[in-house]
Design a protein around this motif. Structure first.
Motif, PDB file in Angstrom:
ATOM      1  N   ARG A 146       0.860  -1.175   0.000  1.00 20.75           N
ATOM      2  CA  ARG A 146       0.000   0.000   0.000  1.00 20.75           C
ATOM      3  C   ARG A 146       0.900   1.230   0.000  1.00 20.75           C
ATOM      4  NH1 ARG A 146      -3.098  -1.390   3.977  1.00 20.75           N
ATOM      5  NH2 ARG A 146      -1.814  -0.419   5.581  1.00 20.75           N
ATOM      6  N   ASN A 147       0.620   2.205  -0.862  1.00 21.76           N
ATOM      7  CA  ASN A 147       1.459   3.390  -1.024  1.00 21.76           C
ATOM      8  C   ASN A 147       0.941   4.525  -0.139  1.00 21.76           C
ATOM      9  OD1 ASN A 147       2.816   5.724  -1.949  1.00 21.76           O
ATOM     10  ND2 ASN A 147       3.100   4.790  -3.971  1.00 21.76           N
ATOM     11  N   LYS A 148       1.637   4.791   0.983  1.00 24.47           N
ATOM     12  CA  LYS A 148       1.212   5.841   1.911  1.00 24.47           C
ATOM     13  C   LYS A 148       1.355   7.216   1.275  1.00 24.47           C
ATOM     14  CE  LYS A 148       2.310   5.612   6.240  1.00 24.47           C
ATOM     15  NZ  LYS A 148       3.097   5.511   7.495  1.00 24.47           N
ATOM     16  N   THR A 149       2.373   7.376   0.416  1.00 20.19           N
ATOM     17  CA  THR A 149       2.583   8.668  -0.236  1.00 20.19           C
ATOM     18  C   THR A 149       1.404   9.045  -1.128  1.00 20.19           C
ATOM     19  OG1 THR A 149       4.972   8.259  -0.227  1.00 20.19           O
ATOM     20  CG2 THR A 149       4.172   9.975  -1.705  1.00 20.19           C
ATOM     21  N   LYS A 150       0.751   8.039  -1.700  1.00 15.91           N
ATOM     22  CA  LYS A 150      -0.381   8.275  -2.603  1.00 15.91           C
ATOM     23  C   LYS A 150      -1.696   7.893  -1.935  1.00 15.91           C
ATOM     24  CE  LYS A 150       2.408   7.715  -6.781  1.00 15.91           C
ATOM     25  NZ  LYS A 150       2.597   6.960  -8.057  1.00 15.91           N
ATOM     26  N   ASP A 151      -1.878   8.385  -0.751  1.00 18.63           N
ATOM     27  CA  ASP A 151      -3.143   8.219  -0.027  1.00 18.63           C
ATOM     28  C   ASP A 151      -3.510   6.755   0.161  1.00 18.63           C
ATOM     29  OD1 ASP A 151      -5.319   9.073   1.366  1.00 18.63           O
ATOM     30  OD2 ASP A 151      -6.551   9.489  -0.388  1.00 18.63           O
ATOM     31  N   ASN A 152      -2.514   5.930   0.492  1.00 18.65           N
ATOM     32  CA  ASN A 152      -2.716   4.501   0.777  1.00 18.65           C
ATOM     33  C   ASN A 152      -3.329   3.724  -0.383  1.00 18.65           C
ATOM     34  OD1 ASN A 152      -1.743   4.171   3.540  1.00 18.65           O
ATOM     35  ND2 ASN A 152      -3.366   5.625   4.055  1.00 18.65           N
ATOM     36  N   THR A 153      -2.943   4.080  -1.599  1.00 15.27           N
ATOM     37  CA  THR A 153      -3.398   3.369  -2.782  1.00 15.27           C
ATOM     38  C   THR A 153      -2.815   1.954  -2.805  1.00 15.27           C
ATOM     39  OG1 THR A 153      -3.429   5.445  -4.014  1.00 15.27           O
ATOM     40  CG2 THR A 153      -3.496   3.403  -5.296  1.00 15.27           C
ATOM     41  N   GLU A 314     -13.920  10.157  -8.771  1.00 16.20           N
ATOM     42  CA  GLU A 314     -12.553  10.529  -9.141  1.00 16.20           C
ATOM     43  C   GLU A 314     -11.568   9.400  -8.841  1.00 16.20           C
ATOM     44  OE1 GLU A 314     -11.644  13.057 -10.808  1.00 16.20           O
ATOM     45  OE2 GLU A 314     -13.608  14.043 -10.823  1.00 16.20           O
ATOM     46  N   TRP A 315     -11.756   8.727  -7.704  1.00 17.81           N
ATOM     47  CA  TRP A 315     -10.821   7.660  -7.309  1.00 17.81           C
ATOM     48  C   TRP A 315     -10.896   6.471  -8.269  1.00 17.81           C
ATOM     49  CZ3 TRP A 315      -7.366   8.066  -3.258  1.00 17.81           C
ATOM     50  CH2 TRP A 315      -6.649   6.909  -2.966  1.00 17.81           C
ATOM     51  N   ILE A 316     -12.113   6.028  -8.558  1.00 17.39           N
ATOM     52  CA  ILE A 316     -12.289   4.867  -9.444  1.00 17.39           C
ATOM     53  C   ILE A 316     -11.845   5.208 -10.861  1.00 17.39           C
ATOM     54  CG2 ILE A 316     -13.986   3.317 -10.487  1.00 17.39           C
ATOM     55  CD1 ILE A 316     -15.567   3.475  -7.875  1.00 17.39           C
ATOM     56  N   LYS A 317     -12.172   6.422 -11.317  1.00 16.81           N
ATOM     57  CA  LYS A 317     -11.788   6.831 -12.672  1.00 16.81           C
ATOM     58  C   LYS A 317     -10.275   6.814 -12.839  1.00 16.81           C
ATOM     59  CE  LYS A 317     -12.209  10.630 -15.975  1.00 16.81           C
ATOM     60  NZ  LYS A 317     -12.746  11.987 -16.215  1.00 16.81           N
ATOM     61  N   LYS A 318      -9.566   7.298 -11.845  1.00 19.33           N
ATOM     62  CA  LYS A 318      -8.114   7.418 -11.932  1.00 19.33           C
ATOM     63  C   LYS A 318      -7.405   6.081 -11.774  1.00 19.33           C
ATOM     64  CE  LYS A 318      -4.239  10.002  -9.917  1.00 19.33           C
ATOM     65  NZ  LYS A 318      -3.832  11.019  -8.895  1.00 19.33           N
ATOM     66  N   ARG A 319      -7.943   5.194 -10.917  1.00 14.74           N
ATOM     67  CA  ARG A 319      -7.189   3.998 -10.553  1.00 14.74           C
ATOM     68  C   ARG A 319      -7.776   2.670 -11.045  1.00 14.74           C
ATOM     69  NH1 ARG A 319      -6.578   7.908  -6.947  1.00 14.74           N
ATOM     70  NH2 ARG A 319      -4.522   8.235  -5.968  1.00 14.74           N
ATOM     71  N   THR A 323      -9.133  -1.279 -15.420  1.00 12.44           N
ATOM     72  CA  THR A 323      -9.325  -2.647 -14.908  1.00 12.44           C
ATOM     73  C   THR A 323     -10.774  -3.075 -15.091  1.00 12.44           C
ATOM     74  OG1 THR A 323      -7.583  -2.328 -13.261  1.00 12.44           O
ATOM     75  CG2 THR A 323      -9.123  -4.131 -12.880  1.00 12.44           C
ATOM     76  N   ILE A 324     -11.717  -2.174 -14.836  1.00 13.87           N
ATOM     77  CA  ILE A 324     -13.139  -2.480 -15.004  1.00 13.87           C
ATOM     78  C   ILE A 324     -13.429  -2.847 -16.454  1.00 13.87           C
ATOM     79  CG2 ILE A 324     -15.452  -1.440 -14.994  1.00 13.87           C
ATOM     80  CD1 ILE A 324     -14.468   0.218 -12.555  1.00 13.87           C
ATOM     81  N   LYS A 325     -12.872  -2.092 -17.385  1.00  8.98           N
ATOM     82  CA  LYS A 325     -13.061  -2.384 -18.810  1.00  8.98           C
ATOM     83  C   LYS A 325     -12.504  -3.764 -19.160  1.00  8.98           C
ATOM     84  CE  LYS A 325     -12.992   2.460 -20.321  1.00  8.98           C
ATOM     85  NZ  LYS A 325     -12.268   3.492 -21.103  1.00  8.98           N
ATOM     86  N   THR A 326     -11.335  -4.081 -18.615  1.00  5.75           N
ATOM     87  CA  THR A 326     -10.710  -5.384 -18.879  1.00  5.75           C
ATOM     88  C   THR A 326     -11.557  -6.522 -18.322  1.00  5.75           C
ATOM     89  OG1 THR A 326      -8.491  -4.422 -18.835  1.00  5.75           O
ATOM     90  CG2 THR A 326      -8.658  -6.802 -18.486  1.00  5.75           C
ATOM     91  N   LYS A 337     -19.334   1.780 -25.043  1.00  3.75           N
ATOM     92  CA  LYS A 337     -18.587   2.575 -24.076  1.00  3.75           C
ATOM     93  C   LYS A 337     -18.814   2.036 -22.673  1.00  3.75           C
ATOM     94  CE  LYS A 337     -18.688   7.021 -26.540  1.00  3.75           C
ATOM     95  NZ  LYS A 337     -19.143   8.443 -26.456  1.00  3.75           N
ATOM     96  N   ILE A 338     -17.804   2.170 -21.845  1.00  2.00           N
ATOM     97  CA  ILE A 338     -17.933   1.850 -20.416  1.00  2.00           C
ATOM     98  C   ILE A 338     -17.520   3.100 -19.664  1.00  2.00           C
ATOM     99  CG2 ILE A 338     -17.136   0.385 -18.530  1.00  2.00           C
ATOM    100  CD1 ILE A 338     -16.583  -1.804 -20.580  1.00  2.00           C
ATOM    101  N   GLU A 339     -18.470   3.700 -18.967  1.00  2.00           N
ATOM    102  CA  GLU A 339     -18.218   4.990 -18.329  1.00  2.00           C
ATOM    103  C   GLU A 339     -18.673   4.996 -16.879  1.00  2.00           C
ATOM    104  OE1 GLU A 339     -20.468   7.623 -20.773  1.00  2.00           O
ATOM    105  OE2 GLU A 339     -18.872   7.818 -22.286  1.00  2.00           O
ATOM    106  N   LEU A 340     -18.162   5.983 -16.145  1.00  2.00           N
ATOM    107  CA  LEU A 340     -18.597   6.221 -14.767  1.00  2.00           C
ATOM    108  C   LEU A 340     -19.637   7.336 -14.758  1.00  2.00           C
ATOM    109  CD1 LEU A 340     -15.193   6.244 -12.834  1.00  2.00           C
ATOM    110  CD2 LEU A 340     -16.843   4.389 -12.951  1.00  2.00           C
ATOM    111  N   ARG A 341     -20.573   7.247 -13.809  1.00  2.00           N
ATOM    112  CA  ARG A 341     -21.536   8.331 -13.635  1.00  2.00           C
ATOM    113  C   ARG A 341     -21.778   8.531 -12.145  1.00  2.00           C
ATOM    114  NH1 ARG A 341     -27.124   8.231 -16.832  1.00  2.00           N
ATOM    115  NH2 ARG A 341     -25.648   8.667 -18.537  1.00  2.00           N
ATOM    116  N   LYS A 342     -21.682   9.770 -11.723  1.00  2.00           N
ATOM    117  CA  LYS A 342     -21.911  10.102 -10.321  1.00  2.00           C
ATOM    118  C   LYS A 342     -23.405  10.345 -10.097  1.00  2.00           C
ATOM    119  CE  LYS A 342     -21.157  14.212  -9.156  1.00  2.00           C
ATOM    120  NZ  LYS A 342     -20.561  15.528  -8.896  1.00  2.00           N
ATOM    121  N   VAL A 343     -23.956   9.684  -9.091  1.00  2.00           N
ATOM    122  CA  VAL A 343     -25.366   9.865  -8.749  1.00  2.00           C
ATOM    123  C   VAL A 343     -25.453  10.167  -7.261  1.00  2.00           C
ATOM    124  CG1 VAL A 343     -27.647   8.823  -8.668  1.00  2.00           C
ATOM    125  CG2 VAL A 343     -26.093   8.273 -10.551  1.00  2.00           C
ATOM    126  N   GLN A 344     -26.034  11.293  -6.900  1.00  2.00           N
ATOM    127  CA  GLN A 344     -26.128  11.669  -5.479  1.00  2.00           C
ATOM    128  C   GLN A 344     -27.584  11.891  -5.078  1.00  2.00           C
ATOM    129  OE1 GLN A 344     -23.290  15.004  -5.457  1.00  2.00           O
ATOM    130  NE2 GLN A 344     -21.988  13.749  -4.137  1.00  2.00           N
TER     131      GLN A 344
END
Length: 344
Positions: A146-153, A314-319, A323-326, A337-344
């Motif tokens: 786990r990478n502490k420098t990158k917010d425990n990614t 933002e987290w899932i999109k970046k990281r 992988t989700i597409k694969t 297309k495989i996309e993210l959508r924010k729903v609040q």
């Protein structure tokens, strides 16, 4: 004195291959109580002299890879000859791939398991199963990173690699009928445990005895252990680890509007497939944080992964988006297309 043949003795050998002539031969057989005629390809022997076989070289064809120091992975024959029976072809191949990345004097590596899975033409789930088998026999030891420098990614794990091939134990050679095989164990691990109960097959046991005798004749000291103590193998390193509570990232809980979103049967199937595979690809804390509360919607041949917050988006999109597409592609789903959508 007679000349030595290609197999190292003085017998007179015939070198040949069967090849078809293009003709068919009629034959008869009894099928369901009735005689019938069927046809098989006619074959003939093509024979070569020993000199012709010696002079034939496959290296004359194609463009060869130039020799470069360090671009070779060398494994002991003992590993192939005897450990291969317990590890299987996939276990052997996986260890070879991991060793290939532990180059020089390194005894560790951190390759992409997805890449290795592609090279082996296996699913990441299958590869992870064989990692478990290699760890059981002490050939690797996996530690998550786990990478502490990158917010425990979560990053790719590190694998410690055993560089020296161990001797089979007496139990592996002769079998241990007292081994219990759990019903819920993975299939290939069950297969290995069954082999442990029975021991090395007679033909391989004979080869192993000959190997040991040869080593002893060459003044090598051979001490075959009675058993491999799997439970104590990693005791030293495990005793040095520090216990810490799971690190959880704080994200908002799904809103009522998000929770009210329904999925069709097809969407639920895609959602279940994605979550099942992501559980095998990320740590439990990461899965619970980023994927447990997502939903799938399918619109006009597009796949939308719904997430409950801007942070998760933002987290899932970046990281994890690639992988989700694969994962969905490997599962056989075809979307434009495989996309993210924010729903609040």
């Amino acid at each position: 004195m007679s000349e030595v043949n290609l197999k190292g003795n003085t017998d007179e050998l015939v070198y040949y291959r069967q090849q078809t002539t293009g003709n068919k031969i009629a034959r008869k057989r009894i099928k369901k109580g009735k005689e019938e005629v069927y046809y098989v390809a006619e074959t003939e022997e093509k024979i070569w002299t020993e000199e012709q076989i010696k002079n034939f070289s496959l290296d004359k064809f194609g463009t060869h890879i130039p020799y470069i120091e360090g671009h070779y992975t060398i494994l002991n024959n003992y590993f192939f000859d005897f450990w291969g029976y317990f590890l299987g072809a996939e276990g052997i191949a996986l260890y070879a791939h991991l060793t290939r990345y532990a180059y020089g004097s390194k005894d560790f590596c951190f390759p992409s398991l997805q890449t290795i899975a592609k090279k082996m033409d296996k699913t990441p789930v299958t590869v992870r199963g064989y990692l478990k088998l290699l760890e059981r026999y002490g050939f690797i030891w996996k530690v998550n990173v786990r990478n502490k420098t990158k917010d425990n990614t979560e990053e790719s794990p590190i694998f410690k690699i055993r560089r020296k091939v161990p001797l089979l134990s007496e139990e592996l050679l002769n079998g241990n009928p007292n081994i219990e095989i759990p019903d819920d164990e993975e299939a290939h691990v069950k297969k290995a445990l069954k082999k442990e109960k029975e021991g090395l097959p007679k033909v391989l046991k004979k080869e192993h005895d000959e190997f040991v005798k040869k080593m002893m004749d060459e003044s090598e000291t051979i001490n075959i252990p009675e058993a491999l103590q799997y439970d104590t193998m990693y005791e030293d390193i495990l005793s040095k680890g520090e216990i810490r509570k799971e690190i959880k990232k704080q994200i908002p809980n799904p809103t009522t509007s998000f929770e009210s979103i329904s999925m069709t049967t097809e969407e639920e199937k895609v959602d279940s497939t994605l979550k099942s595979e992501m559980q095998n690809r990320v740590s439990k804390p990461s899965f619970d944080t980023w994927f447990k509360n997502t939903k799938i919607k399918i619109e006009n041949k597009n796949c939308l992964l719904l997430v409950p917050s801007e942070f998760a988006f933002e987290w899932i999109k970046k990281r994890y988006l690639e992988t989700i597409k694969t994962v969905l592609e490997e599962a056989g789903y075809v979307f434009e297309k495989i996309e993210l959508r924010k729903v609040q």
